[in-house]
Structures are given as structure tokens and as C-alpha cells.
Write a protein that holds these residues in place. Structure first.
Motif, PDB file in Angstrom:
ATOM      1  N   ARG A 148      46.934  41.841  32.366  1.00 14.92           N
ATOM      2  CA  ARG A 148      47.094  43.074  32.912  1.00 14.92           C
ATOM      3  C   ARG A 148      45.583  43.542  33.330  1.00 14.92           C
ATOM      4  O   ARG A 148      45.499  44.722  33.824  1.00 14.92           O
ATOM      5  N   ALA A 149      44.528  42.636  33.016  1.00 16.27           N
ATOM      6  CA  ALA A 149      43.316  43.040  33.493  1.00 16.27           C
ATOM      7  C   ALA A 149      42.550  41.680  33.939  1.00 16.27           C
ATOM      8  O   ALA A 149      41.486  41.293  33.672  1.00 16.27           O
ATOM      9  N   PRO A 150      43.037  41.208  35.237  1.00 15.53           N
ATOM     10  CA  PRO A 150      42.353  39.985  35.806  1.00 15.53           C
ATOM     11  C   PRO A 150      41.121  40.102  36.341  1.00 15.53           C
ATOM     12  O   PRO A 150      40.464  39.211  36.075  1.00 15.53           O
ATOM     13  N   ALA A 151      41.069  41.217  36.747  1.00 15.34           N
ATOM     14  CA  ALA A 151      39.534  41.557  37.018  1.00 15.34           C
ATOM     15  C   ALA A 151      38.604  41.695  36.453  1.00 15.34           C
ATOM     16  O   ALA A 151      37.268  40.858  36.478  1.00 15.34           O
ATOM     17  N   LEU A 152      38.615  42.350  35.198  1.00 18.73           N
ATOM     18  CA  LEU A 152      37.637  42.212  33.987  1.00 18.73           C
ATOM     19  C   LEU A 152      37.539  40.908  33.440  1.00 18.73           C
ATOM     20  O   LEU A 152      36.358  40.392  33.064  1.00 18.73           O
ATOM     21  N   TYR A 153      38.589  40.193  33.155  1.00 15.82           N
ATOM     22  CA  TYR A 153      38.757  38.950  32.559  1.00 15.82           C
ATOM     23  C   TYR A 153      38.021  37.931  33.420  1.00 15.82           C
ATOM     24  O   TYR A 153      37.290  37.081  33.067  1.00 15.82           O
ATOM     25  N   GLY A 154      38.159  38.027  35.008  1.00 12.29           N
ATOM     26  CA  GLY A 154      37.674  37.101  35.695  1.00 12.29           C
ATOM     27  C   GLY A 154      36.223  37.386  35.788  1.00 12.29           C
ATOM     28  O   GLY A 154      35.288  36.248  35.705  1.00 12.29           O
ATOM     29  N   LEU A 155      35.645  38.225  35.723  1.00 10.29           N
ATOM     30  CA  LEU A 155      34.339  38.765  35.487  1.00 10.29           C
ATOM     31  C   LEU A 155      33.692  38.106  34.449  1.00 10.29           C
ATOM     32  O   LEU A 155      32.598  37.616  34.450  1.00 10.29           O
ATOM     33  N   VAL A 156      34.288  38.450  33.381  1.00  8.62           N
ATOM     34  CA  VAL A 156      33.844  37.698  31.918  1.00  8.62           C
ATOM     35  C   VAL A 156      33.883  36.280  32.166  1.00  8.62           C
ATOM     36  O   VAL A 156      32.834  35.443  31.620  1.00  8.62           O
TER      37      VAL A 156
END
Length: 441
Positions: A148-156
């Protein structure tokens, strides 16, 4: 934004542009840099031997901290191998103590008679209480799901690759002015916790520096976070907490005197054990302090290489604003508590407003309008008091100074406006939940 008021320093006569929201002080002679109560506490002579010993220990710790900073600034950053070996030996003693007790308990259970088996069962129960805590992967409302949070996990994940760390396992969201990373469970999965108060106070690039610093803890050589030393430190702290004497209610009837005598004897024994365990905890802290602080400096450097030196500096400077953020949250909470009373007294009922907007927008506005003079006061006060994020970190002013003495780095990892908007949308439910919890809605 409050208009500044012109005053004159009573000590040196310098002109002061005063913001009524903050303390009045003079940057030229440092008049009123700290409140009078803090200055009196710093200069007060110790009255007891224990206070003198504690103050001497703090002075020695400050001297070692300054020496480490000077060594790193001069390029001599080798961590003392002797301290690391001594800390490993203490950790070995901790783990061997638990292992020996477990072996004894199992031997009694297998070979002993009934009374000895009962003793073995009791020893086994003690082993369960004294075992190192490895932690568990959280599965509560604070967890941000990867799907549900692909953008934040992608940045991390991009930052993890940049600093050379493994991808993070779980991201949690809470309401603190902080961020942490830890490793839990037998599989040693990393758990990154982001405090929304700090996150909302940062710019996009400073957030990248924050993430980079936390991820750098997985590769910066901090043995205190490893399984061997980390579990030993946690076990010793847990042992000390269990051994501390606690007050108990008096027993009724004629047995009260007997129970009181038994309590005095047990408290004396437990108190002595707790004293020894506390000394062991402090010994491990002393032996690992230099390596731990060096690891924090290295994490700052890795964050600067990923997000830029400017962003890393901005992150550290924002950490000094925790008190201002706490003051605003406390005031907003009080406003929400008192508002229903005004309504009951006949005042017009205010229109409904999103809790998120009330808190986060005002927090960002309040911190953004803190004038440079107040930020300078906070930095100088931090240097005077040797303030740090916590006891395991170097003083914040030294972290800033070391970044200034190292080569400046440009940003390698950045975010687009679309990516930032996607991360904000993923955090929106947590922003509302945390805001309501902070304001006790």
C-alpha cells in the motif's frame, strides 16, 4: 509571523531584534543564553559523594567525546580494538551465564529426583525471564504495508542500495520527533520507524537525509546493534530491571514483622545484585561508546553523500527544534480540550476542521518561522550543554561541525514532485491517526 521588537542588551548594550515568541538573548556576549535555573544547576557544587562521582563521570565522558571528534576531524578515526574485545568478553560472560543456567536446569530435570526436578523447573523459568530479547516484527496499526506504500518503500530501497544496506523489512509510523531503525526476530529483519513530527518538519531532501542516516546504521559498523553485543546489552538491562527491589504491601496479622524482615533481607540481596548489574551495563556502555559515536558520525557522512551535505546539515539543525514542536503540540492539545467548555458556555460552535490540517500545517508554519537568531541560540545552548539526540549519539553541535570539516557532497538521491505527492498520499491515513492521538481527539 510576529514582528520583531528592538531592545538593548543589558550587559553589552548591543541592539537586539527580539521575537516575542522566544527567549531574549544577546548573540554578542551570550547574555541569557540559558535560563538562570540551568546556569545555577551547571555551576552548583556537589553536596554528596555520589553526585560528585556522577559529575566526574559526565566530565570524563565529555572529554572522550571531544577527543573522538578531534581524532575524526584530523582523519584518525580508528576505533580502539581493545575496547571492542573487552566489550565482546563482557557479552560472552552474559551469554555464557544464561547458557550455563539453562544447562544446569536441563540436567536437574533429566537426572534429578522430584525435589531437584522442581528446582530445575524453577531454574528453567528464570532462564526464560533472563533470555536475550530478539524482538518481533510489528503487526499493528503503526505498520505501513509495502503493497500500500510502494512510493515510500521504493525511495527507501533506492537509498538502501546507495548506502550499501539490505532493503528494509518493515516501516512503522508514530508521532515522535525522531526516527529509528532496529533489527528484530531470528531472521533479523530491519524495522524502520518514522516519527511524523520530525518527518513533517523536514523538506523532501532532508527527509532523504533522514532515511539515509537510519539505513546507514545497517552498514556503519555499530556493533551495539549487532546480535552479539546488542542482545547482551539488552539482557543486562532487563536483568537489572528484574533485580531492582520494589515496594510491597504490608502483610496483615502477626506475620507482618516476619514478612518485613524477609523483605529487608531480599531487598538487600536484590539491591546488591542490581548494583552489580548496573555497573556491568555502564561498563558495556563505556566500552562501546567510542565505536558507537564513531558509527553515528559515519552514518551522517553516508547520509550527506546520498542526500547532500546541505540536506544533512538541515536535518541536524531541525533536530534542535524538538522543544519548539513539543510546545506547539501541547498548546494545540490544550486548545482542543478547552474548546468544548467554551461551546457549553454559549459560544458559537466552530466549524469542523480536519485534525491533520490543524496540526501538521501549523507545525510546519511554526517551525519555518523560527527566526535565525533563535536557531543560533538553540545551537549555542546545545554546544554549552552537550545536548544529543540520546546518550548513544554524539552532541549535535559536534555532528554539525564535523560535516563542515569534511568535503561537501551534492545530492545523489532525489525525488520528483510526483513521487513526493505519492508518498504524502500513502502517509495520509497515518497522518490523521497520529494527529488525533497527539491531540487526544
Amino acid at each position: 509571523m510576529t514582528s520583531p521588537v528592538v531592545q538593548t542588551c543589558p550587559e553589552c548594550g548591543a541592539r537586539l531584534d527580539v521575537d516575542p515568541r522566544f527567549s531574549v538573548w544577546c548573540p554578542h556576549c551570550e547574555w541569557n543564553l540559558t535560563p538562570a535555573s540551568e546556569a545555577a544547576e551547571a555551576t552548583e557544587q556537589p553536596r554528596h559523594g555520589a553526585a560528585h562521582t556522577d559529575r566526574t563521570a559526565r566530565t570524563a565522558h565529555a572529554d572522550r567525546t571531544e577527543q573522538l571528534y578531534e581524532d575524526l576531524a584530523a582523519g584518525h578515526g580508528a576505533t580502539g580494538r581493545r575496547d571492542w574485545l573487552a566489550a565482546s568478553a563482557v557479552a560472552a560472560a552474559v551469554h555464557l551465564s544464561t547458557t550455563a543456567l539453562l544447562a544446569w536446569a536441563l540436567w536437574l530435570l533429566v537426572t534429578g529426583n522430584t525435589p531437584l526436578r522442581c528446582l530445575g523447573a524453577g531454574a528453567l523459568a528464570v532462564v526464560v525471564l533472563l533470555r536475550p530479547r530478539l524482538g518481533r516484527v510489528p503487526r499493528d496499526e503503526h505498520v505501513l504495508d509495502r503493497h500500500r506504500a510502494p512510493a515510500l518503500y521504493g525511495l527507501v530501497d533506492r537509498l538502501a542500495a546507495q548506502v550499501g544496506a539490505d532493503p528494509v523489512g518493515v516501516i512503522r509510523i508514530d508521532g515522535t520527533f525522531n526516527a529509528t531503525i532496529g533489527v528484530v526476530g531470528l531472521r533479523r529483519r530491519s524495522v524502520l520507524t518514522l516519527g511524523l513530527q520530525l518527518w513533517e518538519a523536514l523538506t523532501d531532501q532532508q527527509r532523504i537525509a533522514l532515511l539515509g542516516h537510519e539505513l546507514a546504521h545497517r552498514v556503519n559498523g555499530d556493533h551495539r546493534r549487532g546480535l552479539w553485543l546488542g542482545s547482551a546489552i539488552g539482557a543486562l538491562a532487563h536483568w537489572h530491571d528484574l533485580a531492582r527491589p520494589r515496594r510491597r504491601a504490608g502483610s496483615p496479622g502477626g506475620l507482618q514483622l516476619l514478612f518485613q524482615l524477609a523483605d529487608l533481607i531480599s531487598d538487600a540481596l536484590l539491591g546488591g545484585l542490581a548494583w552489580l548489574l548496573l555497573r556491568a551495563v555502564r561498563l558495556l556502555d563505556r566500552l562501546t561508546a567510542r565505536a558507537g559515536q564513531q558509527a553515528e558520525y559515519h552514518a551522517d557522512e553516508l547520509a550527506a553523500r546520498a542526500a547532500s551535505t546541505t540536506a544533512a546539515r538541515g536535518l541536524l539543525e531541525t533536530l534542535l527544534l524538538e522543544g519548539a514542536a513539543d510546545t506547539l503540540v501541547t498548546r494545540l492539545r490544550a486548545d482542543r480540550i478547552h474548546r468544548p467548555r467554551a461551546v457549553r458556555r454559549g459560544a458559537a460552535r466552530p466549524p469542523q476542521e480536519p485534525v491533520t490540517a490543524t496540526l501538521w500545517e501549523q507545525l510546519r508554519e511554526h517551525l519555518a518561522t523560527i527566526p535565525p537568531l533563535e536557531r543560533e541560540r538553540l545551537l549555542r545552548r546545545s554546544a554549552l550543554r552537550q545536548d544529543a539526540v540520546d546518550a548513544t549519539h554524539p552532541p549535535t553541535h559536534l555532528r554539525l561541525a564535523l560535516l563542515d570539516r569534511r568535503p561537501s557532497h551534492p545530492a545523489v538521491v532525489t525525488t520528483t514532485a510526483t513521487e513526493s505527492a505519492a508518498i504524502a498520499a500513502e502517509l495520509a491515513p497515518h497522518r490523521e491517526r497520529v494527529a488525533r492521538a497527539l491531540l487526544a481527539d
